[in-house]
Every structure is written in structure tokens, then in C-alpha cells.
Design a protein around this motif. Structure first.
Motif, PDB file in Angstrom:
ATOM      1  N   PRO A  36       0.599  -1.212   0.427  1.00 11.65           N
ATOM      2  CA  PRO A  36       0.480   0.194   0.184  1.00 11.65           C
ATOM      3  C   PRO A  36       0.666   1.664   0.351  1.00 11.65           C
ATOM      4  CG  PRO A  36      -0.936  -1.317   1.367  1.00 11.65           C
ATOM      5  CD  PRO A  36       0.541  -1.472   1.323  1.00 11.65           C
ATOM      6  N   GLY A  37       0.291   1.908  -0.660  1.00 15.78           N
ATOM      7  CA  GLY A  37       1.411   3.225  -1.543  1.00 15.78           C
ATOM      8  C   GLY A  37       2.331   3.399  -1.893  1.00 15.78           C
ATOM      9  N   TYR A  38       2.710   1.818  -2.649  1.00 17.05           N
ATOM     10  CA  TYR A  38       3.155   1.921  -3.766  1.00 17.05           C
ATOM     11  C   TYR A  38       3.213   2.559  -4.608  1.00 17.05           C
ATOM     12  CZ  TYR A  38       6.999  -0.344  -6.757  1.00 17.05           C
ATOM     13  OH  TYR A  38       8.098  -0.778  -7.637  1.00 17.05           O
ATOM     14  N   ARG A  39       3.942   3.650  -4.990  1.00 19.48           N
ATOM     15  CA  ARG A  39       3.654   4.187  -6.979  1.00 19.48           C
ATOM     16  C   ARG A  39       4.236   3.530  -7.825  1.00 19.48           C
ATOM     17  NH1 ARG A  39       6.431   7.425 -10.426  1.00 19.48           N
ATOM     18  NH2 ARG A  39       4.876   9.003 -11.382  1.00 19.48           N
ATOM     19  N   LEU A  40       2.957   3.302  -8.969  1.00 19.73           N
ATOM     20  CA  LEU A  40       3.607   2.197  -9.738  1.00 19.73           C
ATOM     21  C   LEU A  40       3.982   3.337 -10.645  1.00 19.73           C
ATOM     22  CD1 LEU A  40       0.330   0.793 -10.745  1.00 19.73           C
ATOM     23  CD2 LEU A  40       2.223  -0.239  -8.711  1.00 19.73           C
ATOM     24  N   PRO A  41       4.396   2.466 -12.160  1.00 19.11           N
ATOM     25  CA  PRO A  41       5.869   3.015 -12.670  1.00 19.11           C
ATOM     26  C   PRO A  41       4.609   3.908 -13.569  1.00 19.11           C
ATOM     27  CG  PRO A  41       6.232   0.923 -12.883  1.00 19.11           C
ATOM     28  CD  PRO A  41       4.877   0.957 -11.809  1.00 19.11           C
ATOM     29  N   SER A  42       5.480   5.329 -14.518  1.00 21.98           N
ATOM     30  CA  SER A  42       3.613   5.703 -15.458  1.00 21.98           C
ATOM     31  C   SER A  42       4.096   4.562 -16.481  1.00 21.98           C
ATOM     32  CB  SER A  42       4.887   6.822 -15.645  1.00 21.98           C
ATOM     33  OG  SER A  42       5.825   7.058 -16.351  1.00 21.98           O
ATOM     34  N   THR A  43       3.340   5.357 -17.352  1.00 26.39           N
ATOM     35  CA  THR A  43       2.287   4.723 -18.219  1.00 26.39           C
ATOM     36  C   THR A  43       3.771   4.629 -19.650  1.00 26.39           C
ATOM     37  OG1 THR A  43       1.336   6.395 -19.260  1.00 26.39           O
ATOM     38  CG2 THR A  43      -0.054   5.304 -18.280  1.00 26.39           C
ATOM     39  N   ARG A  44       4.619   5.977 -19.293  1.00 30.48           N
ATOM     40  CA  ARG A  44       5.455   5.972 -20.568  1.00 30.48           C
ATOM     41  C   ARG A  44       6.794   5.744 -19.793  1.00 30.48           C
ATOM     42  NH1 ARG A  44       7.363  10.169 -23.571  1.00 30.48           N
ATOM     43  NH2 ARG A  44       5.558  11.059 -22.436  1.00 30.48           N
ATOM     44  N   GLN A  45       6.774   5.205 -18.497  1.00 30.40           N
ATOM     45  CA  GLN A  45       8.039   4.237 -18.353  1.00 30.40           C
ATOM     46  C   GLN A  45       7.941   2.721 -18.869  1.00 30.40           C
ATOM     47  OE1 GLN A  45       7.792   4.966 -13.916  1.00 30.40           O
ATOM     48  NE2 GLN A  45       9.960   5.398 -13.521  1.00 30.40           N
ATOM     49  N   LEU A  46       6.521   2.141 -18.607  1.00 29.88           N
ATOM     50  CA  LEU A  46       5.948   1.050 -19.113  1.00 29.88           C
ATOM     51  C   LEU A  46       6.095   0.534 -21.139  1.00 29.88           C
ATOM     52  CD1 LEU A  46       3.508  -0.086 -16.203  1.00 29.88           C
ATOM     53  CD2 LEU A  46       5.256  -0.627 -16.512  1.00 29.88           C
ATOM     54  N   ALA A  47       5.554   2.192 -21.119  1.00 31.90           N
ATOM     55  CA  ALA A  47       5.787   1.480 -23.018  1.00 31.90           C
ATOM     56  C   ALA A  47       7.312   1.137 -23.036  1.00 31.90           C
ATOM     57  CB  ALA A  47       5.091   3.045 -23.097  1.00 31.90           C
ATOM     58  N   MET A  48       7.808   2.428 -22.519  1.00 29.37           N
ATOM     59  CA  MET A  48       9.423   2.553 -22.735  1.00 29.37           C
ATOM     60  C   MET A  48       9.694   1.010 -22.302  1.00 29.37           C
ATOM     61  SD  MET A  48      10.684   6.269 -22.318  1.00 29.37           S
ATOM     62  CE  MET A  48      12.699   5.410 -22.308  1.00 29.37           C
ATOM     63  N   GLN A  49       9.602   0.218 -21.785  1.00 28.00           N
ATOM     64  CA  GLN A  49      10.491  -1.090 -20.792  1.00 28.00           C
ATOM     65  C   GLN A  49       9.869  -2.382 -21.351  1.00 28.00           C
ATOM     66  OE1 GLN A  49      11.824  -1.298 -16.972  1.00 28.00           O
ATOM     67  NE2 GLN A  49      11.453   1.130 -16.922  1.00 28.00           N
ATOM     68  N   THR A  50       8.387  -2.171 -21.882  1.00 29.22           N
ATOM     69  CA  THR A  50       7.884  -3.353 -22.349  1.00 29.22           C
ATOM     70  C   THR A  50       7.506  -2.861 -24.067  1.00 29.22           C
ATOM     71  OG1 THR A  50       5.555  -2.505 -22.139  1.00 29.22           O
ATOM     72  CG2 THR A  50       6.757  -3.821 -19.962  1.00 29.22           C
ATOM     73  N   GLY A  51       7.662  -2.412 -24.793  1.00 30.37           N
ATOM     74  CA  GLY A  51       7.111  -2.057 -25.823  1.00 30.37           C
ATOM     75  C   GLY A  51       5.456  -2.154 -26.178  1.00 30.37           C
ATOM     76  N   LEU A  52       4.648  -2.025 -24.903  1.00 30.54           N
ATOM     77  CA  LEU A  52       2.844  -2.203 -24.969  1.00 30.54           C
ATOM     78  C   LEU A  52       3.027  -0.674 -25.407  1.00 30.54           C
ATOM     79  CD1 LEU A  52       2.173  -3.858 -22.653  1.00 30.54           C
ATOM     80  CD2 LEU A  52       1.835  -4.098 -24.774  1.00 30.54           C
ATOM     81  N   HIS A  53       1.854   0.020 -25.708  1.00 25.86           N
ATOM     82  CA  HIS A  53       0.971   1.200 -26.073  1.00 25.86           C
ATOM     83  C   HIS A  53       0.759   2.014 -24.905  1.00 25.86           C
ATOM     84  CE1 HIS A  53      -0.831   4.496 -27.699  1.00 25.86           C
ATOM     85  NE2 HIS A  53      -0.286   4.371 -28.751  1.00 25.86           N
ATOM     86  N   ARG A  54       1.016   3.046 -24.583  1.00 22.42           N
ATOM     87  CA  ARG A  54       0.339   3.754 -23.804  1.00 22.42           C
ATOM     88  C   ARG A  54      -1.089   3.466 -23.454  1.00 22.42           C
ATOM     89  NH1 ARG A  54       3.517  10.250 -22.833  1.00 22.42           N
ATOM     90  NH2 ARG A  54       1.914   9.356 -20.685  1.00 22.42           N
ATOM     91  N   ASN A  55      -1.829   3.193 -24.398  1.00 24.71           N
ATOM     92  CA  ASN A  55      -3.464   3.491 -23.954  1.00 24.71           C
ATOM     93  C   ASN A  55      -3.649   2.590 -23.774  1.00 24.71           C
ATOM     94  OD1 ASN A  55      -4.197   6.475 -25.739  1.00 24.71           O
ATOM     95  ND2 ASN A  55      -4.385   5.538 -27.324  1.00 24.71           N
ATOM     96  N   THR A  56      -2.522   1.023 -23.884  1.00 21.94           N
ATOM     97  CA  THR A  56      -3.449  -0.518 -23.878  1.00 21.94           C
ATOM     98  C   THR A  56      -2.945  -0.297 -21.827  1.00 21.94           C
ATOM     99  OG1 THR A  56      -2.604  -1.242 -25.581  1.00 21.94           O
ATOM    100  CG2 THR A  56      -1.941  -2.087 -23.326  1.00 21.94           C
ATOM    101  N   ILE A  57      -1.768   0.476 -21.988  1.00 20.14           N
ATOM    102  CA  ILE A  57      -1.270   0.457 -20.247  1.00 20.14           C
ATOM    103  C   ILE A  57      -2.122   1.442 -19.382  1.00 20.14           C
ATOM    104  CG2 ILE A  57       0.656   1.774 -18.525  1.00 20.14           C
ATOM    105  CD1 ILE A  57       2.492   1.425 -21.307  1.00 20.14           C
ATOM    106  N   SER A  58      -2.892   2.245 -20.077  1.00 18.09           N
ATOM    107  CA  SER A  58      -3.449   2.996 -19.042  1.00 18.09           C
ATOM    108  C   SER A  58      -5.180   2.464 -19.302  1.00 18.09           C
ATOM    109  CB  SER A  58      -4.466   4.324 -20.231  1.00 18.09           C
ATOM    110  OG  SER A  58      -3.236   4.842 -20.465  1.00 18.09           O
ATOM    111  N   LYS A  59      -5.403   1.501 -19.818  1.00 13.54           N
ATOM    112  CA  LYS A  59      -6.418   0.617 -19.797  1.00 13.54           C
ATOM    113  C   LYS A  59      -5.999  -0.309 -18.372  1.00 13.54           C
ATOM    114  CE  LYS A  59      -8.785   1.696 -24.751  1.00 13.54           C
ATOM    115  NZ  LYS A  59      -8.620   1.003 -25.940  1.00 13.54           N
ATOM    116  N   VAL A  60      -4.969  -0.671 -18.472  1.00 12.39           N
ATOM    117  CA  VAL A  60      -4.994  -1.697 -17.567  1.00 12.39           C
ATOM    118  C   VAL A  60      -4.827  -1.265 -16.606  1.00 12.39           C
ATOM    119  CG1 VAL A  60      -3.468  -3.288 -16.022  1.00 12.39           C
ATOM    120  CG2 VAL A  60      -3.615  -3.253 -18.684  1.00 12.39           C
ATOM    121  N   TYR A  61      -4.674   0.258 -15.887  1.00 14.84           N
ATOM    122  CA  TYR A  61      -4.254   0.890 -14.789  1.00 14.84           C
ATOM    123  C   TYR A  61      -6.166   1.484 -14.173  1.00 14.84           C
ATOM    124  CZ  TYR A  61       0.581   1.333 -14.014  1.00 14.84           C
ATOM    125  OH  TYR A  61       1.894   1.689 -13.955  1.00 14.84           O
TER     126      TYR A  61
END
Length: 357
Positions: free
Chosen positions: A51-76
Motif C-alpha cells: 500500500p502506498g507504492y507508486r506504480l511506474p508511469s505509462t511512459r515508463q512501462l511503454a518504453m520498457q515493455t513495448g506496449l502502447h501507452r493507451n493499453t497501459i492506461s486501460k490496465v490501470y
């Protein structure tokens, strides 16, 4: 970044001291969003992301996984709808504190808690709100009485479709607590619980949103347990030779579903994965005949051993059986015991002792 097989993201787990690894199979029939959602929600449920942990930003996840930021936003967004995370405008996405966590002070467990200061601060706050000392005393006594009453009745709740998860929790808590534990389906809570019900309601974080919605106006205390991290079992999966057949057996259909997605995300087509609920004798027998390695929850282990013994003469090779340590994280059980007043909080005891000396 993407390799030929999968994309991965490593995030350091500060609580356990190892890397949380997210793996995405880009060419899988399982949508990448489902793969990522299951892995993040599991990391939260197992308190790898506390609890209280800050998840990576959509930009960070997009850069490191290759997924589109919109896809990551929908996951969040899915994680938020499930009640697992909460967005803070201009800051990021954070893991939600649930149930008992919302009322506990955020502090390092290694620190000595000045209990008398906490009490004094609470008194000062209530006095500042206009309450008299007599009224504050009655408020404290009423709250203590309510918590003691809630600790007499323990209800475990899960959706009806994942009855096995509830049975796993009940079995383990019955072995660890000197209090009767009862399984009640989420769908039945609204009719069973009344506004003045006195009980402690136990479930896992996966069902946070549903549980909170049903119990909002009920007089129960919510306790969200953390699940076992399965790091030992995941290490086994990582080391299995390519082409191996891995069997998964559990009481819980939900556990099997999450595990199937996570293992597929980790190894893709490298492994043949077969699953069975322990009460399905036909599937269990087929799994025993095909698997090189079987991973089972503790509640199912004896049934798996019996199935292996019954099929021994027909087996070309005897599968290796790995029994999971537990379903509930041991630290979560310790915290539940303190919440129920079944054990003394060592930090509080130490602080009181220091004050007295």
C-alpha cells in the motif's frame, strides 16, 4: 524491450529485496493487457507492491515493455475499478490501502512506536473537535468493544464462482486461529449482514471493490489478507527445460486462471501447461499422466499423491510434485492475529516497556 520471445520489465520489490519481473508474450492469444493486468494485480495481492507504492508511469512501462501507452492506461483503469489502485492527480497511480490498513499509521516496522504520543495526539485531535474527556473515553471504549465483538466471528468471503479460494483461506485460518471461521459467498453478504452485524470479514485484494460495495453500510470490519508470493514455484517454472509439461492443481479455479496467464507470460510456448481443480477426477488423472512436474496447493497435495499412486503402473515416468507452502502470506496472518487481539504487537509492547522504564 522486446526480445524474440517476450518483453519484460524488472521492478525492485523493496519489501522482499528482489526484482518483480513483468513478462509480455507479444504474439500470444492472451491479450497483452490481460497479461499485464494479471501480473500487476498479483504483485499487489502478494504485497510485492505494498500500500502506498507508486506504480511506474505509462511512459515508463511503454518504453520498457513495448506496449502502447493507451493499453497501459486501460490496465490501470481496470486496476482502479477493481479497487486495487488509486490515482493522484499530478502525482501518479498508487496502490490503495484497504480495510485495516487505512486506519494504521504508516511507519517502518523496525522503528519503536511512541504509543503514548499516538494516544496524546488522538486526544488532542478530538479535544480540538469539541469533544470532552468523558465523551472521548466513551468513544474509545465503544470502539474497543466493537472490535472485540468483531473478533468473535470470522467470515471469509469470495465470489461463488471461486469457492475454492474461499475453502483454501478457511482451511488455513482454521489451523492458525482459535476462532471458528465461516465461508460466506459475496453474493449472499447483503442478506446475511445487518447494519449492526459484529464480525471480521476476511478476503483477498482481488475482491476489494466488490466487498467494499456490499459492506459499505454494514457493521463489519474488513481485513484484506495478502497471498503467498510463490517465488519458489516461479523459480522452478523458469528453470524447467523447454518442451516440459507442467501441471497445476488447486482447489481454486481463480488461482489456476491467474497462474495460467502468468506462466504463459513467463514461458510462452516453451512449456505445455495443463491445469485441473483437485475435485475433477478425470482432469486430475489426465494431468498426472501427462505432466513432468506438478505444482499443487497444500490443500490438494494429498489428492494429487493418491492420483499418482493409483496411476503408477501406467506412468512412463513419475511426475515431480511440488507443494506450495501456503495460500496466505504468514505476515498477513500475524497482522490478523493482532487485529483480533490474539497476540500482542511486539512493537507496541516494546514502546510501552520503554515508556514504563
Amino acid at each position: 524491450m522486446f526480445t524474440l520471445a517476450y518483453a519484460s520489465l524488472d521492478i525492485f520489490d523493496r519489501r522482499k529485496g528482489h526484482m518483480v519481473q513483468f513478462h509480455i508474450q507479444p504474439d500470444s492469444e492472451i491479450p497483452a493487457s490481460t497479461q499485464l493486468f494479471n501480473q500487476i494485480s498479483f504483485a499487489i495481492a502478494a504485497r510485492q507492491f505494498p500500500p502506498g507504492y507508486r506504480l511506474p508511469s505509462t511512459r515508463q512501462l511503454a518504453m520498457q515493455t513495448g506496449l502502447h501507452r493507451n493499453t497501459i492506461s486501460k490496465v490501470y483503469e481496470r486496476l482502479e475499478s477493481a479497487g486495487l489502485v488509486i490515482p493522484q492527480v499530478g502525482s501518479g497511480i498508487y496502490v490503495r490501502a484497504l480495510g485495516q490498513e487505512e486506519s494504521r499509521p504508516r511507519q517502518r516496522r523496525s522503528a519503536v512506536v511512541p504509543v503514548h504520543r499516538v494516544v496524546q495526539d488522538g486526544l488532542d485531535t478530538l479535544l480540538g473537535m469539541g469533544y470532552s474527556l468523558g465523551q472521548i473515553r466513551e468513544l474509545f471504549l465503544a470502539e474497543i468493544d466493537a472490535r472485540q465483538k468483531a473478533g468473535v466471528r470470522i467470515l471469509v468471503t469470495v465470489p461463488r464462482h471461486d469457492q475454492g479460494a474461499g475453502e483454501l483461506i478457511v482451511q488455513e485460518l482454521q489451523q492458525l486461529l482459535p476462532i471458528p471461521v465461516e465461508l460466506v459467498f459475496l453474493e449472499e453478504l447483503d442478506t446475511i449482514l445487518q447494519p449492526d452485524s459484529a464480525a471480521t470479514l476476511v478476503t483477498v485484494r482481488y475482491f476489494a471493490s466488490m466487498t467494499e460495495a456490499i459492506t459499505r453500510d454494514k457493521g463489519v470490519r474488513l481485513f484484506f489478507i495478502d497471498i503467498y508470493s510463490y517465488q519458489r514455484e516461479l523459480d522452478v517454472v523458469r528453470q524447467l527445460p523447454k518442451g516440459s509439461c507442467l501441471g497445476l492443481v488447486s482447489l481454486s479455479s481463480g488461482t489456476l486462471g491467474v497462474a495460467e496467464v502468468m506462466i504463459h507470460s513467463l514461458r510462452g510456448e516453451d512449456l505445455l501447461l495443463v491445469t485441473a481443480q483437485v475435485n475433477d477426477a478425470y482432469k486430475l488423472n489426465a494431468l498426472v499422466h501427462r505432466s513432468h512436474t506438478i505444482i499443487s496447493d497444500r490443500a490438494s497435495a494429498e489428492r494429487v499423491k493418491e492420483a499418482i499412486a493409483a496411476a503408477r503402473e501406467d506412468l512412463i515416468r513419475i511426475p515431480r510434485l511440488i507443494c506450495c507452502e501456503s495460500y496466505i502470506d504468514s505476515n498477513s496472518v500475524d497482522l490478523l492475529k493482532r487485529e483480533l487481539g490474539l497476540t500482542e504487537d511486539p512493537i507496541q509492547a516494546k514502546s510501552v516497556e520503554v515508556k514504563a522504564s
